[in-house]
Design a protein around this motif. Structure first.
Motif, mmCIF file in Angstrom:
data_model
loop_
_atom_site.group_PDB
_atom_site.id
_atom_site.type_symbol
_atom_site.label_atom_id
_atom_site.label_comp_id
_atom_site.label_asym_id
_atom_site.label_seq_id
_atom_site.Cartn_x
_atom_site.Cartn_y
_atom_site.Cartn_z
ATOM 1 N N ARG A 236 28.030 51.933 -51.877
ATOM 2 C CA ARG A 236 26.719 52.601 -51.328
ATOM 3 C C ARG A 236 26.206 51.391 -50.401
ATOM 4 O O ARG A 236 26.123 50.248 -50.757
ATOM 5 C CB ARG A 236 25.822 52.864 -52.374
ATOM 6 N N PHE A 237 25.730 51.853 -49.242
ATOM 7 C CA PHE A 237 25.389 51.013 -48.054
ATOM 8 C C PHE A 237 24.287 51.359 -47.444
ATOM 9 O O PHE A 237 23.924 52.683 -47.414
ATOM 10 C CB PHE A 237 26.648 50.929 -47.271
ATOM 11 N N VAL A 238 23.604 50.543 -46.793
ATOM 12 C CA VAL A 238 22.197 50.969 -46.016
ATOM 13 C C VAL A 238 22.709 51.401 -44.787
ATOM 14 O O VAL A 238 22.314 52.535 -44.187
ATOM 15 C CB VAL A 238 21.498 49.901 -45.776
ATOM 16 N N TYR A 239 24.058 50.864 -44.143
ATOM 17 C CA TYR A 239 24.256 51.553 -42.784
ATOM 18 C C TYR A 239 25.757 51.466 -42.904
ATOM 19 O O TYR A 239 26.565 50.726 -43.628
ATOM 20 C CB TYR A 239 23.714 50.338 -41.517
ATOM 21 N N ASN A 240 26.419 51.985 -41.631
ATOM 22 C CA ASN A 240 27.788 51.741 -41.545
ATOM 23 C C ASN A 240 28.168 50.546 -40.782
ATOM 24 O O ASN A 240 28.420 50.311 -39.473
ATOM 25 C CB ASN A 240 28.072 52.948 -40.446
ATOM 26 N N ASP A 241 27.978 49.599 -41.672
ATOM 27 C CA ASP A 241 28.332 48.055 -41.346
ATOM 28 C C ASP A 241 29.716 47.790 -41.014
ATOM 29 O O ASP A 241 30.051 46.814 -40.280
ATOM 30 C CB ASP A 241 27.628 47.231 -42.430
ATOM 31 N N GLY A 242 30.682 48.463 -41.556
ATOM 32 C CA GLY A 242 32.170 48.092 -41.325
ATOM 33 C C GLY A 242 32.727 47.029 -42.310
ATOM 34 O O GLY A 242 33.778 46.681 -42.283
ATOM 35 N N ASP A 243 31.767 46.328 -42.786
ATOM 36 C CA ASP A 243 32.597 45.205 -43.642
ATOM 37 C C ASP A 243 31.823 45.155 -45.364
ATOM 38 O O ASP A 243 32.004 44.199 -45.926
ATOM 39 C CB ASP A 243 32.133 43.749 -43.177
ATOM 40 N N GLY A 244 30.634 45.951 -45.187
ATOM 41 C CA GLY A 244 30.240 46.012 -46.708
ATOM 42 C C GLY A 244 28.950 45.186 -46.960
ATOM 43 O O GLY A 244 28.310 44.988 -48.028
ATOM 44 N N GLY A 359 17.691 45.206 -42.445
ATOM 45 C CA GLY A 359 17.648 46.294 -41.403
ATOM 46 C C GLY A 359 16.132 46.332 -40.726
ATOM 47 O O GLY A 359 15.372 45.916 -41.675
ATOM 48 N N VAL A 360 16.126 46.456 -39.661
ATOM 49 C CA VAL A 360 14.471 46.618 -38.997
ATOM 50 C C VAL A 360 14.651 47.908 -38.175
ATOM 51 O O VAL A 360 15.214 48.277 -37.525
ATOM 52 C CB VAL A 360 14.268 45.307 -38.116
ATOM 53 N N GLY A 361 13.433 48.532 -38.524
ATOM 54 C CA GLY A 361 13.242 49.755 -37.892
ATOM 55 C C GLY A 361 14.191 50.743 -37.714
ATOM 56 O O GLY A 361 14.423 51.215 -36.782
ATOM 57 N N ALA A 362 14.997 51.151 -38.933
ATOM 58 C CA ALA A 362 15.706 51.989 -39.231
ATOM 59 C C ALA A 362 17.166 51.633 -38.418
ATOM 60 O O ALA A 362 18.102 52.653 -38.080
ATOM 61 C CB ALA A 362 15.346 53.448 -38.757
ATOM 62 N N LYS A 363 17.376 50.294 -38.088
ATOM 63 C CA LYS A 363 18.781 49.877 -37.655
ATOM 64 C C LYS A 363 19.053 48.519 -38.223
ATOM 65 O O LYS A 363 18.186 47.978 -38.797
ATOM 66 C CB LYS A 363 18.262 49.586 -35.940
ATOM 67 N N GLN A 364 20.444 48.714 -38.445
ATOM 68 C CA GLN A 364 21.123 47.192 -38.967
ATOM 69 C C GLN A 364 20.424 46.235 -38.070
ATOM 70 O O GLN A 364 20.633 46.172 -36.822
ATOM 71 C CB GLN A 364 22.505 47.472 -38.980
ATOM 72 N N HIS A 365 20.161 45.204 -38.891
ATOM 73 C CA HIS A 365 19.573 43.984 -38.002
ATOM 74 C C HIS A 365 20.849 43.080 -37.327
ATOM 75 O O HIS A 365 21.334 42.033 -37.991
ATOM 76 C CB HIS A 365 18.685 43.149 -38.921
ATOM 77 N N VAL A 366 21.426 43.480 -36.360
ATOM 78 C CA VAL A 366 22.463 42.740 -35.507
ATOM 79 C C VAL A 366 22.191 42.594 -34.191
ATOM 80 O O VAL A 366 21.120 43.355 -33.543
ATOM 81 C CB VAL A 366 23.669 43.697 -35.745
ATOM 82 N N SER A 369 25.699 41.470 -29.557
ATOM 83 C CA SER A 369 27.179 41.112 -29.682
ATOM 84 C C SER A 369 27.809 41.967 -31.113
ATOM 85 O O SER A 369 28.883 41.646 -31.471
ATOM 86 C CB SER A 369 27.355 39.979 -29.435
ATOM 87 N N GLY A 370 26.687 42.308 -31.724
ATOM 88 C CA GLY A 370 27.045 42.535 -33.195
ATOM 89 C C GLY A 370 27.159 41.640 -34.243
ATOM 90 O O GLY A 370 27.255 41.705 -35.449
ATOM 91 N N LYS A 371 26.564 40.328 -33.682
ATOM 92 C CA LYS A 371 26.382 39.378 -34.716
ATOM 93 C C LYS A 371 25.193 39.442 -35.402
ATOM 94 O O LYS A 371 24.168 40.043 -35.228
ATOM 95 C CB LYS A 371 25.762 37.860 -33.882
ATOM 96 N N LYS A 372 25.236 39.290 -36.917
ATOM 97 C CA LYS A 372 24.456 39.679 -37.973
ATOM 98 C C LYS A 372 22.921 38.649 -37.729
ATOM 99 O O LYS A 372 23.264 37.539 -37.758
ATOM 100 C CB LYS A 372 25.104 39.453 -39.257
ATOM 101 N N LEU A 373 22.074 39.243 -37.674
ATOM 102 C CA LEU A 373 20.451 38.652 -37.785
ATOM 103 C C LEU A 373 19.815 38.710 -38.969
ATOM 104 O O LEU A 373 18.830 38.561 -38.978
ATOM 105 C CB LEU A 373 19.939 39.131 -36.621
ATOM 106 N N TYR A 374 20.631 38.964 -40.274
ATOM 107 C CA TYR A 374 19.992 38.849 -41.448
ATOM 108 C C TYR A 374 19.359 37.679 -41.637
ATOM 109 O O TYR A 374 19.860 36.589 -41.152
ATOM 110 C CB TYR A 374 21.031 38.982 -42.748
#
Length: 432
Positions: A236-244, A359-366, A369-374
Motif C-alpha cells: 500500500r502506497f501514498v503515490y505511484n512512486d515506482g520504488d515503494g 507528500g505536499v499538496g496532493a503530490k509526491q514530494h520530489v 528531476s524526480g529527486k526525493k525531497l522527503y
C-alpha cells in the motif's frame, strides 16, 4: 412559557411544514449511480454491478485498455445538525454539514436527512481508475427554517476537467433545498485532498461543511521492498512512486479544524453572525477534542444532550470519524493531514517519533528531476486548504504511548477547559 420553549415550538411547526412538503420535493431528489437497480444510490446490492464500460476509441467495442472501469457511488445530504464538544460535561453544538445516506431510497432522503449533518463530513476514499458518482441532496436547515441556503461539493485542489463539477458557485450549479445534483469524477490523481461546501464559504465552512478526501494510487497491490535489502515490504502506497518509498502499513486521515462556539450559538439563535470577531475556541482533530480523540469508532449520539423539542433522530451518530492511531513496532503509519480551518494556521508535533513528509499538496514530494525531497521533522504547520502526507516509522521506537498534538499550546483546550483540544495518542504495541 419561556422563550426557548416557544422558539422550539415555532421551529417544530415550521420543520413539520418542511417535512410535510417533502413528499412534493421527492420528485427532485434523485440519485444517479450506474448499476443501481433499486434507487437507493448505490450499486452494491444483490444483482447490481459496479462495472461500467465505454467505447473510447470508436471501434465499436469496450474491450480495449481503459474502457472498463469500476463505478463507485455515494449520496451526501447537505443540511444542519448537532455534535458534542469534549468538555467534562459534553456540550452540544449546532452546525451545518454533510451526512452520508448512501443506500437510502431517494423517496426517503428528505425525511432521513433531517439533522443528519456530521463533523467532519463523511470520509471520501477512492481508488485511482474509478469513476465516482457523488449525489448531493439539500435537505434544508430544520433548525433555521428562515434560511434557504443552497449547497455544493468542492474537491479542494483536485484537477477537475469541467468547472460544472467544481462546486464553485460562480461557475457551477448550487443545489437548493429538496433538490439533487450528481457530480462525476474520473479519478486519476492519487493523493490527499479535502472537500467542502463553497456556497457562502466563510459561513458554511466555519459551521462545519468540511471533510477528508483521499485517493489511493494504482500502484497499490504491487509489492515493493523498501529500502532495498531491508526486508521491509509494502503493498500500500501514498503515490505511484515506482520504488515503494511511500509504502505504509497503517493509514489515518486527520483533518485539523476548529469551531467558534459563539458563532455557532448565534446561528442557532438567529442572531447576527460575528464574522469580524470570529475566534475559534474548540480546536479539534477529525471533529473531536482530546480525550474524545482517542476513542476508536463513532462517538455516542449527542441526542441525550439536546432539548427534547429538537427533532433529532434518536441514536444518530454525527461524529463517526476517529483519530485512533495504533501500530505494531516495525510498522509505518501514514497520517493524511489536512487543514480546512477558516481562521488559523495550526502546527502539529510529535515527541519520540520523527515525522517524515513524503507528500505536499496532493503530490509526491520530489523535485523536477524526480529527486526525493522527503524530510524529517518534529513539527509541521498547515494553513487552511493545505495537506501533507506524513510517515511515522516505528522501526526503532520503543513500545508505548506517544502523542500527536498542536504546538500552539493555547489550543490544547476545549472551550474554557484546559487539557484537551487538538491532541491524540499514538499507541505502539510490541512486536510479537
Amino acid at each position: 412559557m419561556n422563550k426557548n420553549t416557544v422558539s422550539l415550538m415555532v421551529r417544530a411547526v415550521i420543520a413539520g411544514a418542511i417535512l410535510s412538503c417533502a413528499g412534493l420535493a421527492n420528485a427532485t431528489v434523485y440519485s444517479q449511480c450506474p448499476g443501481d437497480l433499486n434507487g437507493d444510490g448505490d450499486n452494491t446490492d444483490i444483482g447490481e454491478s459496479s462495472i461500467v464500460t465505454h467505447d473510447l476509441n470508436g471501434d465499436g467495442d469496450t474491450l480495449d485498455p481503459g474502457e472498463v472501469n469500476t463505478a463507485k457511488c455515494m449520496h451526501l445530504t447537505g443540511g444542519d445538525g448537532y455534535i458534542q464538544m469534549a468538555d467534562d460535561t459534553p456540550r452540544p453544538l449546532y452546525m451545518f454539514g454533510f451526512g452520508d445516506l448512501t443506500g437510502t431510497p431517494d423517496d426517503q432522503i428528505m425525511l432521513e436527512g433531517v439533522l443528519s449533518a456530521e463533523f467532519p463530513a463523511p470520509n471520501i476514499e477512492l481508488q485511482q481508475g474509478e469513476e465516482f458518482y457523488l449525489t448531493l441532496s439539500n435537505t434544508g436547515m430544520v433548525m433555521r427554517p428562515d434560511l434557504f441556503d443552497p449547497h455544493t461539493v468542492h474537491f479542494h485542489g483536485y484537477p477537475n476537467a469541467s468547472s460544472i463539477f467544481d462546486g464553485l458557485p460562480d461557475t457551477a450549479v448550487s443545489i437548493n433545498m429538496g433538490a439533487s445534483i450528481t457530480y462525476y469524477y474520473n479519478i486519476q490523481d492519487p493523493g490527499t485532498y479535502m472537500y467542502h461546501c463553497h456556497v457562502e464559504a466563510t459561513e458554511h465552512m466555519q459551521m462545519g461543511m468540511l471533510g477528508n478526501l483521499y485517493i489511493h494510487p494504482a500502484q497499490n497491490g504491487t509489492t515493493f521492498e523498501y529500502p532495498l535489502t531491508s526486508g521491509r515490504t509494502f503493498d500500500r502506497f501514498v503515490y505511484n512512486d515506482g520504488d515503494g518509498s511511500t509504502g505504509y502499513d497503517v493509514e489515518v486521515p486527520i483533518q485539523l479544524g476548529s469551531f467558534d462556539s459563539a458563532f455557532h450559538d448565534a446561528s442557532e439563535s438567529v442572531q447576527p453572525l460575528p464574522f469580524a470577531e470570529m475566534a475559534d475556541n474548540y480546536p479539534m482533530l477529525n471533529g473531536r477534542g482530546y480525550p474524545d480523540t482517542v476513542i476508536a469508532g463513532a462517538l455516542p449520539s449527542v441526542d441525550t444532550h439536546l432539548d427534547p423539542g429538537i427533532p433529532f433522530k434518536q441514536g444518530r451518530q454525527t461524529q463517526p470519524v476517529d483519530t485512533h492511531i495504533e501500530a505494531t513496532q516495525g510498522e509505518k503509519i501514514l497520517l493524511r493531514i489536512s487543514n480546512l480551518n477558516v481562521t488559523r494556521f495550526y502546527s502539529i508535533n510529535t515527541l519520540g517519533i520523527p515525522m517524515e513528509v513524503v507528500g505536499v499538496g496532493a503530490k509526491q514530494h520530489v523535485g523536477p528531476s524526480g529527486k526525493k525531497l522527503y524530510y524529517k521533522t518534529q513539527s509541521v504547520t498547515l494553513g487552511g486548504g493545505e495537506a501533507l502526507d506524513v510517515m511515522l516509522d516505528t522501526a526503532d521506537v520503543a513500545a508505548g504511548k506517544y502523542y500527536l498534538y498542536t504546538g500552539n499550546l493555547n489550543y490544547l483546550s476545549n472551550g474554557d477547559e484546559d487539557f484537551g483540544g487538538m491532541m491524540t495518542e499514538i499507541i505502539v504495541n510490541p512486536a510479537i
